[in-house]
Write a protein that holds these residues in place. Structure first.
Motif: not given
Length: 365
Positions: A119-130, A183-193, A225-226
């Motif tokens: 599985l590709k794991i992403y760190a999701w930053y849900e709260h963003g600017m909040m 976290y060099p093996n982290l696949y991605g960073i995710q931002l949202d609305d 590669n992130l």
């Protein structure tokens, strides 16, 4: 009369803790077998909120759940790491100790088990600017906060950081480059609305574009590669509500992946929204997917309707991502709402007691 009740409660807590220790121990000794999902170039993802991610980490069930999701041919897991602070140790953000236990790192656990399950794991930053209204971080940096023309700070029951403030910009650059390094093996960073600013504060589209550009460049410098992923609403709503000009970001090469939130009750509403979702244009530049809402934790969407919406995304040539694991494949999906509520209250009460115990131990030391 109170003491017998207290003794019974203490015994109950002790047995719970013993059960958790045994459960974790068994999972360490006997981990779930490895698995690799079927190969596809489409996004087949699912979000795991900060509650689910941390809970799985506590009870040692991350490997079993990820094994299940891999078997269902999901290939991306977006784990919430930023809600009232980070869920992992950070030099730049406060750790949210209300949802994470000391000495734990749910992100590290997710990456480890994700690798075992393909599985590709992403760190999701849900709260963003909040920030939460009672945020300790906000109290430490009151000059970082936005105000409306009438002096209001709270919009949508949250405080919002000023993207034009140099220290705010550096904070996010530090926050994201830190996770890219650690976290060099982290696949991605995710931002949202929430990677945007409510337009009640004025239009901050240009500022948000430039901040996104700085962060993209800084992250790629540390880890080329992130993947930088974004999960916005449709372009017109995003711009009108949050000054988020995300299609422009895609054209400028500042985003590597897009999942548009099309959170609708019915299949027909999903079909209608697809036309204005921006997915078609974005697909010319980056991998895209439809974000599908699977219902509230207490009242999940019927599986038949969920499958219909997944099929619509697939037939349109897009991938999909479900929000969220807690209302789809968690053991609580089929539990009655009143029982879920009772469990959550018990869980939070037990956790509060545990934190009091930890603070007591710190006083003794």
């Amino acid at each position: 009369m109170k003491f017998p009740l207290r003794k019974k409660f203490n015994k109950f807590i002790i047995w719970i803790l013993i059960g958790v220790v045994l459960l974790v121990g068994v999972n360490i000794i006997i981990p779930a077998p490895r698995h690799t999902p079927k190969t596809t170039n489409k996004i087949q993802g699912i979000w795991v909120t900060h509650v689910g991610n941390n809970f799985l980490s506590y009870i040692g069930q991350t490997d079993n759940v990820f094994h299940q999701l891999s078997g269902l041919n999901f290939n991306r897991i977006y784990v919430d790491v930023y809600n009232g602070g980070t869920t992992y140790p950070s030099n730049y953000s406060l750790k949210n100790n209300r949802i994470t236990l000391p000495f734990t790192d749910p992100l590290k656990a997710a990456i480890k088990e994700g690798e075992r399950q393909g599985l590709k794991i992403y760190a999701w930053y849900e709260h963003g600017m909040m920030l939460h209204l009672n945020s300790k971080f906000a109290k430490q940096h009151p000059d970082w906060l936005l105000k409306t023309s009438t002096g209001e700070k709270a919009i949508d029951q949250h405080l919002w950081l000023n993207p034009n403030h140099p220290d705010v910009q550096q904070y996010f650059i530090n926050l994201f480059t830190e996770v890219a390094k650690n976290y060099p093996n982290l696949y991605g960073i995710q931002l949202d609305d929430h990677w945007g600013i409510p337009t009640q504060f004025g239009n901050h589209a240009r500022v948000m574009t430039e901040l996104t550009r700085k962060i993209y460049q800084a992250v790629k410098k540390n880890n080329p590669n992130l993947i930088i992923s974004l999960s916005p609403n449709s372009p017109s709503f995003s711009y009108r509500k949050y000054s988020q000009n995300w299609l422009y970001w895609v054209r400028q090469g500042l985003i590597d992946e897009v999942i548009v939130q099309i959170y609708r009750k019915t299949s027909q509403e999903v079909i209608n929204t697809l036309k204005s979702s921006g997915l078609r244009e974005a697909s010319y530049y980056v991998p895209v997917a439809v974000g599908i809402y699977s219902g509230e934790f207490y009242r999940p969407k019927p599986i038949n309707e969920l499958n219909k919406q997944i099929k619509i995304a697939q037939n349109s040539g897009y991938g999909y991502s479900l929000f969220c694991w807690e209302s789809t494949y968690s053991p609580f999906r089929h539990v009655k709402p009143e029982h879920k509520e009772a469990f959550v209250k018990t869980y939070l009460g037990t956790k509060k007691l545990l934190f009091k115990f930890i603070r007591f131990l710190k006083l003794l030391v």
